[in-house]
Design a protein around this motif. Structure first.
Motif, PDB file in Angstrom:
ATOM      1  N   TRP A  93      17.143  26.778  52.881  1.00 14.21           N
ATOM      2  CA  TRP A  93      18.124  26.531  52.746  1.00 14.21           C
ATOM      3  C   TRP A  93      18.450  27.536  51.414  1.00 14.21           C
ATOM      4  CZ3 TRP A  93      22.512  26.023  55.825  1.00 14.21           C
ATOM      5  CH2 TRP A  93      21.566  25.365  57.054  1.00 14.21           C
ATOM      6  N   VAL A  94      19.107  27.583  51.018  1.00  9.92           N
ATOM      7  CA  VAL A  94      19.511  28.676  50.315  1.00  9.92           C
ATOM      8  C   VAL A  94      21.152  27.962  49.020  1.00  9.92           C
ATOM      9  CG1 VAL A  94      19.479  30.612  48.224  1.00  9.92           C
ATOM     10  CG2 VAL A  94      17.996  30.594  50.250  1.00  9.92           C
ATOM     11  N   PHE A  95      20.488  27.687  47.774  1.00  9.93           N
ATOM     12  CA  PHE A  95      22.141  27.095  47.320  1.00  9.93           C
ATOM     13  C   PHE A  95      22.162  28.073  45.505  1.00  9.93           C
ATOM     14  CE2 PHE A  95      19.906  23.767  49.239  1.00  9.93           C
ATOM     15  CZ  PHE A  95      21.070  23.814  50.443  1.00  9.93           C
ATOM     16  N   GLY A  96      23.437  28.446  45.586  1.00  8.22           N
ATOM     17  CA  GLY A  96      23.456  29.023  44.574  1.00  8.22           C
ATOM     18  C   GLY A  96      24.910  29.282  43.802  1.00  8.22           C
ATOM     19  N   VAL A  97      25.478  29.743  42.538  1.00  4.84           N
ATOM     20  CA  VAL A  97      26.168  29.859  41.775  1.00  4.84           C
ATOM     21  C   VAL A  97      26.645  31.170  41.227  1.00  4.84           C
ATOM     22  CG1 VAL A  97      27.127  27.808  41.120  1.00  4.84           C
ATOM     23  CG2 VAL A  97      25.089  28.562  39.757  1.00  4.84           C
ATOM     24  N   GLU A  98      27.490  31.743  41.181  1.00  2.94           N
ATOM     25  CA  GLU A  98      28.323  33.115  40.938  1.00  2.94           C
ATOM     26  C   GLU A  98      28.796  33.470  39.785  1.00  2.94           C
ATOM     27  OE1 GLU A  98      26.547  36.970  43.146  1.00  2.94           O
ATOM     28  OE2 GLU A  98      28.993  37.053  43.930  1.00  2.94           O
ATOM     29  N   GLY A  99      28.852  33.938  39.094  1.00  2.00           N
ATOM     30  CA  GLY A  99      30.214  34.855  38.570  1.00  2.00           C
ATOM     31  C   GLY A  99      30.277  36.220  38.505  1.00  2.00           C
ATOM     32  N   GLN A 100      31.230  36.719  38.620  1.00  4.44           N
ATOM     33  CA  GLN A 100      31.644  38.425  39.780  1.00  4.44           C
ATOM     34  C   GLN A 100      32.503  38.662  38.560  1.00  4.44           C
ATOM     35  OE1 GLN A 100      31.616  39.484  43.634  1.00  4.44           O
ATOM     36  NE2 GLN A 100      33.224  40.917  43.009  1.00  4.44           N
ATOM     37  N   GLY A 101      33.017  39.804  37.852  1.00  6.07           N
ATOM     38  CA  GLY A 101      33.548  40.218  36.997  1.00  6.07           C
ATOM     39  C   GLY A 101      34.181  42.007  38.040  1.00  6.07           C
ATOM     40  N   ASN A 102      35.446  42.362  38.582  1.00  2.41           N
ATOM     41  CA  ASN A 102      35.547  43.821  38.550  1.00  2.41           C
ATOM     42  C   ASN A 102      36.406  44.210  38.041  1.00  2.41           C
ATOM     43  OD1 ASN A 102      33.998  42.422  40.309  1.00  2.41           O
ATOM     44  ND2 ASN A 102      34.127  45.051  42.079  1.00  2.41           N
ATOM     45  N   TRP A 103      36.492  46.331  37.889  1.00  2.37           N
ATOM     46  CA  TRP A 103      37.492  46.345  37.631  1.00  2.37           C
ATOM     47  C   TRP A 103      38.409  47.261  39.208  1.00  2.37           C
ATOM     48  CZ3 TRP A 103      38.074  51.740  39.758  1.00  2.37           C
ATOM     49  CH2 TRP A 103      39.005  52.538  39.723  1.00  2.37           C
ATOM     50  N   ALA A 104      39.803  47.265  39.598  1.00  2.00           N
ATOM     51  CA  ALA A 104      39.889  47.406  40.571  1.00  2.00           C
ATOM     52  C   ALA A 104      41.478  48.496  40.748  1.00  2.00           C
ATOM     53  CB  ALA A 104      40.442  46.852  41.400  1.00  2.00           C
ATOM     54  N   ASP A 105      41.599  49.362  41.334  1.00  2.00           N
ATOM     55  CA  ASP A 105      42.945  50.277  41.793  1.00  2.00           C
ATOM     56  C   ASP A 105      43.714  49.549  42.756  1.00  2.00           C
ATOM     57  OD1 ASP A 105      44.519  52.039  41.070  1.00  2.00           O
ATOM     58  OD2 ASP A 105      43.150  53.743  41.117  1.00  2.00           O
ATOM     59  N   PHE A 106      43.912  49.112  43.775  1.00  2.00           N
ATOM     60  CA  PHE A 106      44.650  48.465  44.517  1.00  2.00           C
ATOM     61  C   PHE A 106      46.055  48.598  44.430  1.00  2.00           C
ATOM     62  CE2 PHE A 106      41.082  44.827  45.061  1.00  2.00           C
ATOM     63  CZ  PHE A 106      39.914  46.047  45.301  1.00  2.00           C
ATOM     64  N   ILE A 123      47.043  46.208  41.227  1.00  2.00           N
ATOM     65  CA  ILE A 123      45.585  44.851  40.603  1.00  2.00           C
ATOM     66  C   ILE A 123      44.631  45.569  40.028  1.00  2.00           C
ATOM     67  CG2 ILE A 123      43.712  43.308  41.407  1.00  2.00           C
ATOM     68  CD1 ILE A 123      45.584  42.353  43.644  1.00  2.00           C
ATOM     69  N   ASP A 124      44.625  45.589  38.799  1.00  2.00           N
ATOM     70  CA  ASP A 124      43.584  45.906  38.202  1.00  2.00           C
ATOM     71  C   ASP A 124      42.645  45.473  37.790  1.00  2.00           C
ATOM     72  OD1 ASP A 124      44.513  44.503  35.960  1.00  2.00           O
ATOM     73  OD2 ASP A 124      46.202  46.475  35.000  1.00  2.00           O
ATOM     74  N   SER A 125      41.799  44.614  38.411  1.00  2.00           N
ATOM     75  CA  SER A 125      41.012  44.015  37.359  1.00  2.00           C
ATOM     76  C   SER A 125      41.165  42.287  38.756  1.00  2.00           C
ATOM     77  CB  SER A 125      40.768  43.643  35.955  1.00  2.00           C
ATOM     78  OG  SER A 125      41.557  42.977  35.816  1.00  2.00           O
ATOM     79  N   PHE A 126      39.863  41.645  38.971  1.00  2.00           N
ATOM     80  CA  PHE A 126      39.927  40.336  39.485  1.00  2.00           C
ATOM     81  C   PHE A 126      38.138  39.658  39.176  1.00  2.00           C
ATOM     82  CE2 PHE A 126      38.408  43.406  42.500  1.00  2.00           C
ATOM     83  CZ  PHE A 126      37.034  42.120  43.219  1.00  2.00           C
ATOM     84  N   GLY A 127      38.361  38.392  39.386  1.00  2.00           N
ATOM     85  CA  GLY A 127      37.181  37.452  38.389  1.00  2.00           C
ATOM     86  C   GLY A 127      37.057  36.785  39.941  1.00  2.00           C
ATOM     87  N   LEU A 128      35.761  36.098  40.155  1.00  2.00           N
ATOM     88  CA  LEU A 128      35.305  35.241  41.172  1.00  2.00           C
ATOM     89  C   LEU A 128      34.303  34.103  40.301  1.00  2.00           C
ATOM     90  CD1 LEU A 128      34.857  37.479  44.364  1.00  2.00           C
ATOM     91  CD2 LEU A 128      36.690  36.467  43.346  1.00  2.00           C
ATOM     92  N   ILE A 129      34.885  32.642  40.764  1.00  2.00           N
ATOM     93  CA  ILE A 129      33.650  32.190  40.712  1.00  2.00           C
ATOM     94  C   ILE A 129      33.625  31.191  41.417  1.00  2.00           C
ATOM     95  CG2 ILE A 129      33.155  30.512  38.573  1.00  2.00           C
ATOM     96  CD1 ILE A 129      35.338  30.843  36.649  1.00  2.00           C
ATOM     97  N   THR A 130      31.951  31.834  42.078  1.00  2.00           N
ATOM     98  CA  THR A 130      31.598  30.673  43.380  1.00  2.00           C
ATOM     99  C   THR A 130      30.092  29.386  43.754  1.00  2.00           C
ATOM    100  OG1 THR A 130      30.777  32.858  44.035  1.00  2.00           O
ATOM    101  CG2 THR A 130      33.398  32.503  44.844  1.00  2.00           C
ATOM    102  N   GLY A 131      29.951  28.872  44.710  1.00  2.00           N
ATOM    103  CA  GLY A 131      28.996  28.752  44.971  1.00  2.00           C
ATOM    104  C   GLY A 131      29.245  28.923  46.221  1.00  2.00           C
TER     105      GLY A 131
END
Length: 242
Positions: A93-106, A123-131
């Motif tokens: 089993w693997v557990f984790g936390v992550e932060g992600q930031g993206n430029w976008a052109d949707f 949409i020109d940008s988005f960010g994710l904070i996840t487990g």
């Protein structure tokens, strides 16, 4: 003749006496055990940093407040960005936390069924904070993820001829869920694919022209996207004997 027979007999006796000693010497040689085999077990634990890229589509529905449905459209395009996170492994089993930031052109648009104007969402940008929770088969990891998302979006209205009517910029928080598959192709490197769904629900958006209020639209919005990811993990594999 007798002397010759005596010499032959003495030689045979000497050879017979030496044979057991030689056999004893051969039996006394120590047994050498074959070296133990080793297997490399990939360890997903540790900090990692990486880049990602892919494409997505955002479905947006506009309702003009007090009048009704204007229509909907899909805002599609590409995205690139990066991620940083930490994982720890317990058994498989693997557990984790992550932060992600993206430029976008949707981006996408539709003609309003009420006004005839063009309603555009980008949409020109988005960010994710996840487990994350995953299961590993040595250097292959399958995981699910979930958490918070934030979108940077611009809304525009233009006349059929292209003249500017109104616009609004917004930063909107929502949620995200996703699933991914990652392959460790070297002790510190892995590559993977990931799908994410972002949902922000409905919200009222006030569109203005030069600071002057024009109209309010209730916008419902979500995003689906696929990404290819490349990660570098600090640390290395562990070695297990069997």
């Amino acid at each position: 003749m007798k002397k010759s027979l005596l010499l032959v007999t003495a030689s045979l006796v000497a050879i017979s006496a030496a044979a057991p000693a030689m056999a004893a010497d051969l039996a006394a040689r120590p047994y050498t055990k074959a070296p133990a085999m080793v297997a490399t077990i990939y360890d997903w634990s540790g900090f990692y940093i990486g880049i990602n890229g892919g494409g997505g589509s955002s479905h947006a529905t506009w309702d003009l407040t007090g009048l009704g449905r204007e229509g909907s459209h899909d805002a599609t395009g590409g995205t690139v960005g990066g991620q940083i996170g930490y994982r720890w492994q317990s058994g498989q089993w693997v557990f984790g936390v992550e932060g992600q930031g993206n430029w976008a052109d949707f981006s996408g648009s539709n003609t309003s069924a009420l006004t005839g104007n063009s309603n555009r969402t980008k949409i020109d940008s988005f960010g994710l904070i996840t487990g994350q929770v995953g299961y590993a088969w040595n250097n292959v990891l399958v995981y699910v993820k979930g958490g918070a998302a934030v979108l940077g979006t611009k809304y525009d209205i233009h006349t059929p001829g292209g003249a500017f009517v109104a616009s609004s910029d917004d930063t909107r928080w929502g949620g995200t869920v996703g699933v991914g598959l990652e392959y460790g192709f070297a002790p510190n490197w892995s590559v993977g694919v990931e799908y994410n769904h972002i949902f922000v629900g409905g919200h009222d958006q006030n569109l203005t022209n030069g600071g002057v209020f024009v109209q309010t639209d209730h916008v419902k919005q979500d995003v689906d996207m696929g990404l290819v990811r490349l990660n570098y993990k600090f640390g290395g594999p562990i070695i297990a004997k069997y």
